[in-house]
Design a protein around this motif. Structure first.
Motif, PDB file in Angstrom:
ATOM      1  N   ALA A  73       0.839  -1.209   0.000  1.00 50.06           N
ATOM      2  CA  ALA A  73       0.000   0.000   0.000  1.00 50.06           C
ATOM      3  C   ALA A  73       0.873   1.258   0.000  1.00 50.06           C
ATOM      4  O   ALA A  73       0.652   2.180  -0.793  1.00 50.06           O
ATOM      5  N   GLU A  74       1.892   1.278   0.867  1.00 57.99           N
ATOM      6  CA  GLU A  74       2.734   2.477   0.946  1.00 57.99           C
ATOM      7  C   GLU A  74       3.571   2.658  -0.313  1.00 57.99           C
ATOM      8  O   GLU A  74       3.758   3.772  -0.804  1.00 57.99           O
ATOM      9  N   THR A  75       4.068   1.533  -0.844  1.00 58.94           N
ATOM     10  CA  THR A  75       4.862   1.621  -2.071  1.00 58.94           C
ATOM     11  C   THR A  75       3.976   2.105  -3.213  1.00 58.94           C
ATOM     12  O   THR A  75       4.359   3.000  -3.979  1.00 58.94           O
ATOM     13  N   GLY A  76       2.810   1.523  -3.312  1.00 55.48           N
ATOM     14  CA  GLY A  76       1.881   1.909  -4.378  1.00 55.48           C
ATOM     15  C   GLY A  76       1.492   3.372  -4.268  1.00 55.48           C
ATOM     16  O   GLY A  76       1.425   4.091  -5.268  1.00 55.48           O
ATOM     17  N   ARG A  77       1.276   3.825  -3.034  1.00 55.08           N
ATOM     18  CA  ARG A  77       0.875   5.222  -2.826  1.00 55.08           C
ATOM     19  C   ARG A  77       1.979   6.162  -3.305  1.00 55.08           C
ATOM     20  O   ARG A  77       1.731   7.112  -4.044  1.00 55.08           O
ATOM     21  N   MET A  78       3.213   5.843  -2.925  1.00 54.12           N
ATOM     22  CA  MET A  78       4.329   6.717  -3.340  1.00 54.12           C
ATOM     23  C   MET A  78       4.537   6.660  -4.847  1.00 54.12           C
ATOM     24  O   MET A  78       4.790   7.687  -5.488  1.00 54.12           O
ATOM     25  N   MET A  79       4.406   5.476  -5.412  1.00 53.71           N
ATOM     26  CA  MET A  79       4.634   5.357  -6.861  1.00 53.71           C
ATOM     27  C   MET A  79       3.575   6.133  -7.641  1.00 53.71           C
ATOM     28  O   MET A  79       3.874   6.821  -8.614  1.00 53.71           O
ATOM     29  N   LYS A  80       2.337   6.058  -7.180  1.00 57.33           N
ATOM     30  CA  LYS A  80       1.278   6.785  -7.907  1.00 57.33           C
ATOM     31  C   LYS A  80       1.322   8.293  -7.637  1.00 57.33           C
ATOM     32  O   LYS A  80       0.830   9.076  -8.440  1.00 57.33           O
ATOM     33  N   PRO A  91       0.881   9.114 -11.639  1.00 47.21           N
ATOM     34  CA  PRO A  91      -0.491   8.593 -11.491  1.00 47.21           C
ATOM     35  C   PRO A  91      -0.964   7.790 -12.698  1.00 47.21           C
ATOM     36  O   PRO A  91      -2.015   7.146 -12.623  1.00 47.21           O
ATOM     37  N   SER A  92      -0.195   7.805 -13.786  1.00 43.87           N
ATOM     38  CA  SER A  92      -0.661   7.092 -14.983  1.00 43.87           C
ATOM     39  C   SER A  92      -0.329   5.591 -14.940  1.00 43.87           C
ATOM     40  O   SER A  92      -0.736   4.836 -15.809  1.00 43.87           O
ATOM     41  N   ILE A  93       0.428   5.163 -13.924  1.00 39.98           N
ATOM     42  CA  ILE A  93       0.821   3.746 -13.914  1.00 39.98           C
ATOM     43  C   ILE A  93      -0.283   2.860 -13.311  1.00 39.98           C
ATOM     44  O   ILE A  93      -1.160   3.351 -12.611  1.00 39.98           O
ATOM     45  N   GLU A  94      -0.182   1.572 -13.612  1.00 41.43           N
ATOM     46  CA  GLU A  94      -1.066   0.571 -12.986  1.00 41.43           C
ATOM     47  C   GLU A  94      -0.198  -0.376 -12.155  1.00 41.43           C
ATOM     48  O   GLU A  94       0.941  -0.666 -12.532  1.00 41.43           O
ATOM     49  N   LEU A  95      -0.800  -0.881 -11.065  1.00 39.51           N
ATOM     50  CA  LEU A  95      -0.024  -1.692 -10.128  1.00 39.51           C
ATOM     51  C   LEU A  95      -0.658  -3.061  -9.884  1.00 39.51           C
ATOM     52  O   LEU A  95      -1.890  -3.178  -9.795  1.00 39.51           O
ATOM     53  N   VAL A  96       0.220  -4.046  -9.751  1.00 38.17           N
ATOM     54  CA  VAL A  96      -0.208  -5.420  -9.483  1.00 38.17           C
ATOM     55  C   VAL A  96       0.287  -5.819  -8.095  1.00 38.17           C
ATOM     56  O   VAL A  96       1.501  -5.786  -7.843  1.00 38.17           O
ATOM     57  N   TYR A 103      -6.170  -2.148  -1.246  1.00 35.85           N
ATOM     58  CA  TYR A 103      -7.247  -2.028  -2.245  1.00 35.85           C
ATOM     59  C   TYR A 103      -7.213  -0.673  -2.957  1.00 35.85           C
ATOM     60  O   TYR A 103      -7.362  -0.591  -4.179  1.00 35.85           O
ATOM     61  N   ASP A 104      -7.004   0.398  -2.208  1.00 33.85           N
ATOM     62  CA  ASP A 104      -7.070   1.747  -2.800  1.00 33.85           C
ATOM     63  C   ASP A 104      -5.920   2.024  -3.766  1.00 33.85           C
ATOM     64  O   ASP A 104      -6.054   2.842  -4.668  1.00 33.85           O
ATOM     65  N   GLN A 105      -4.798   1.345  -3.545  1.00 32.21           N
ATOM     66  CA  GLN A 105      -3.615   1.684  -4.346  1.00 32.21           C
ATOM     67  C   GLN A 105      -3.436   0.813  -5.578  1.00 32.21           C
ATOM     68  O   GLN A 105      -2.770   1.212  -6.530  1.00 32.21           O
ATOM     69  N   VAL A 106      -3.978  -0.410  -5.566  1.00 32.89           N
ATOM     70  CA  VAL A 106      -3.612  -1.336  -6.652  1.00 32.89           C
ATOM     71  C   VAL A 106      -4.763  -1.538  -7.636  1.00 32.89           C
ATOM     72  O   VAL A 106      -5.921  -1.212  -7.357  1.00 32.89           O
ATOM     73  N   ARG A 127     -17.148  -1.113   0.410  1.00 31.83           N
ATOM     74  CA  ARG A 127     -18.142  -0.326  -0.352  1.00 31.83           C
ATOM     75  C   ARG A 127     -17.414   0.380  -1.494  1.00 31.83           C
ATOM     76  O   ARG A 127     -17.625   1.559  -1.782  1.00 31.83           O
ATOM     77  N   GLY A 128     -16.501  -0.358  -2.116  1.00 39.53           N
ATOM     78  CA  GLY A 128     -15.631   0.248  -3.129  1.00 39.53           C
ATOM     79  C   GLY A 128     -16.286   0.334  -4.497  1.00 39.53           C
ATOM     80  O   GLY A 128     -17.197  -0.424  -4.818  1.00 39.53           O
ATOM     81  N   LYS A 129     -15.767   1.251  -5.298  1.00 36.03           N
ATOM     82  CA  LYS A 129     -16.258   1.429  -6.659  1.00 36.03           C
ATOM     83  C   LYS A 129     -15.422   0.596  -7.625  1.00 36.03           C
ATOM     84  O   LYS A 129     -15.869   0.176  -8.678  1.00 36.03           O
ATOM     85  N   LYS A 130     -14.166   0.424  -7.217  1.00 33.87           N
ATOM     86  CA  LYS A 130     -13.185  -0.161  -8.131  1.00 33.87           C
ATOM     87  C   LYS A 130     -13.220  -1.684  -8.115  1.00 33.87           C
ATOM     88  O   LYS A 130     -13.196  -2.300  -7.044  1.00 33.87           O
ATOM     89  N   LYS A 131     -13.246  -2.282  -9.316  1.00 33.85           N
ATOM     90  CA  LYS A 131     -13.095  -3.742  -9.419  1.00 33.85           C
ATOM     91  C   LYS A 131     -11.607  -4.045  -9.485  1.00 33.85           C
ATOM     92  O   LYS A 131     -10.893  -3.442 -10.288  1.00 33.85           O
ATOM     93  N   ILE A 132     -11.154  -4.966  -8.675  1.00 27.61           N
ATOM     94  CA  ILE A 132      -9.771  -5.412  -8.794  1.00 27.61           C
ATOM     95  C   ILE A 132      -9.758  -6.550  -9.806  1.00 27.61           C
ATOM     96  O   ILE A 132     -10.441  -7.567  -9.624  1.00 27.61           O
TER      97      ILE A 132
END
Ligand code: AHR
Length: 498
Positions: A193-200, A204-209, A233-236, A281-286
């Motif tokens: 989560a922290e890595t994803g947050r910093m990377m985005k 912000p145009s990248i996608e994360l797995v 969930y929020d970052q990936v 209650r998320g909007k995003k599908k993983i």
């Protein structure tokens, strides 16, 4: 003769296919990089030492994305070692595979190779022995325009324009005790989560797995996925799946039923992703990134005898037989049938290491598994239709396994239809019918078949065409009805066009 039928409707769509489902993987492992894609002085190598014979075969496979540089290797990787003047790059031990890594091929060379091979890079960061800061640095090196330490370092290394890598893996198999720096689900979830947050924050145009379980047999499977996603969930954007299949006990029907296992695995992970979405209650599908899949077992015993701490040994060099190719066809069909959620998949790997392409110093050749991948990647692009298969079944460890695996892909622009099908019966041909009246005017272009009397037949450098497809399957369209005879244990590609 067995009988089966296929029911489709052009409005019943699984997905507009994400082409990255035909991805692959190159790890710093064995001879994948060294002697695989990179071999200065080899007769087809260019001025960068990149083998043209291999590039030609990769282009033939039409692979839109290649994961790099690992795999287990990435969990100890210091990317800085792999860039800059080659004479200054350090040789290091690689604990993942007990070898020596010379770093003579690295990040920048891989981006050059990817361009030449007509593919894109899916980059993995080290979350084993390293963490968020280092992941931010490598992203800055790759994607930041300039005027900062790492982006200017890239320019100093001769790469003025950013590499603009869009897809990043947050570590590799972090649940595995074999992994350098492996973690509990909660530990990994937080770091992801922290890595994803910093990377985005940086791009912000990248996608994360995020890493899912290393395989379905991990004791923490399911709980791992739920805990990790709860944290990040929020970052990936994607959760990974890895699975290798084997026929170590020589039970071909069970082996071929592995596609049912893959089907169940995917459905389970989809459920977990949706559970976490509901909980938040998320909007995003993983969605899913099945970023390691293949057959892997032929080389396991011989590899135990390998000498340690050498460079580029013949490691994980499975020589694939005909039945492996049949299963690869079925697994591809399974991935396509789940393409509403499986957006990325990587056949692991691409060259020499559990791979469709093999090399020697003198040449490169196609393993048996090359062909189903080639057919699907080149012909099955477009819109995947829900393909209802009514087939006789046999009992397997996964429950009922249908003798017929199939999927139909429609390409409205090109006005083509491609039916991929495997008849798993070892002793009976199968008559398959499909109502195609919605596709008036479509005719069969060709019916490609791959089969062999010997399930263990292989392709080698000396005999590279033992197992290969031929055109000439029996099929016809009459009064809007497709009828095809699929030979026993055969891979079939029926290509139709208006
Ligand atoms: O692809 C070979 C290895 O299999 C990878 O390094 C690892 O991620 C998996 O266990």
């Amino acid at each position: 003769m067995k009988k089966a039928s296929i029911i489709i409707d052009k409005e019943f769509i699984v997905s507009q296919l994400d082409e990255r489902i035909y991805g692959s993987f190159i790890e710093h492992l064995g001879r994948a990089v060294y002697e695989g894609i990179y071999q200065p002085g080899q007769k087809t190598a260019d001025d960068q030492g990149l083998r043209q014979d291999v590039i030609d075969l990769v282009r033939e496979l039409n692979v839109p994305i290649v994961r790099y540089p690992g795999g287990n290797f990435v969990s100890g990787f210091h990317w800085e070692d792999s860039v800059g003047p080659k004479e200054e790059r350090p040789a290091k031990v690689d604990l993942a595979w007990s070898v020596i890594e010379s770093n003579q091929f690295g990040l920048n060379e891989f981006t050059d190779w990817a361009k030449k091979a007509n593919t894109n890079v899916m980059m993995a960061v080290n979350l084993g022995t390293r963490g968020p800061e280092d992941a931010k640095n490598v992203l800055e090196y790759c994607n930041f325009a300039g005027g900062t330490y790492y982006s200017d370092l890239r320019k100093k290394h001769g790469y003025e324009a950013p590499h603009d890598i869009k897809l990043w893996c947050l570590g590799n198999e972090m649940d595995g005790p074999w992994q350098m720096g492996h973690k509990t689900a909660a530990e990994y979830g937080r770091i992801a989560a922290e890595t994803g947050r910093m990377m985005k924050m940086l791009d912000p145009s990248i996608e994360l797995v995020a890493c899912g379980s290393s395989n379905l047999e991990m004791p923490t499977f399911a709980q791992w996925e739920a805990t990790v996603l709860d944290e990040c969930y929020d970052q990936v954007d994607y959760l990974s799946l890895h699975q290798y299949y084997q026929n170590a006990d020589h039970n071909t029907p069970e082996f071929l039923a592995s596609s049912v296992g893959m089907d169940q695995f995917i459905s389970s992970v989809v459920s977990i992703c949706d559970y976490v979405q509901a909980k938040k209650r998320g909007k995003k599908k993983i969605n899913l990134s099945f970023d390691e899949w293949n057959v892997w077992y032929h080389s396991i015993e011989p590899d135990k005898k390998l000498e340690k701490w050498v460079q580029a040994p013949h490691q994980l060099e499975d020589v694939y037989n005909f039945e492996d190719a049949l299963l690869i066809g079925s697994l591809l069909i399974t991935l396509l049938r789940h393409s509403d959620r499986v957006k990325i998949a990587c056949l692991a790997q691409l060259v020499n290491v559990i791979a469709p392409i093999m090399t020697s110093d003198t040449g490169a050749w196609r393993q048996t598994i090359f062909y189903p991948f080639f057919h699907a990647s080149n012909y099955a692009r477009g819109t995947v239709l829900h393909t209802l298969v009514k087939s006789p079944v046999y009992d397997s460890r996964y429950g009922d396994a249908p003798y017929l695996d199939s999927v139909l892909v429609m390409n409205e622009e090109e006005e083509t239809l491609t039916l991929l099908a495997v008849n798993k019966s070892l002793d009976e041909d199968m008559e398959v019918s499909c109502d195609l009246r919605q596709f008036a005017g479509y005719q069969i272009v060709e019916h490609i078949v791959m089969s062999h009397d010997d399930m263990n037949a292989v392709n080698t450098e000396a005999d590279p065409d033992q197992v290969k497809p031929v055109v000439g399957g029996i099929s016809r369209i009459e009064d809007g009805k497709l009828t095809a005879v699929l030979g026993k244990h055969s891979w079939n590609v029926i290509r139709m066009k208006k």
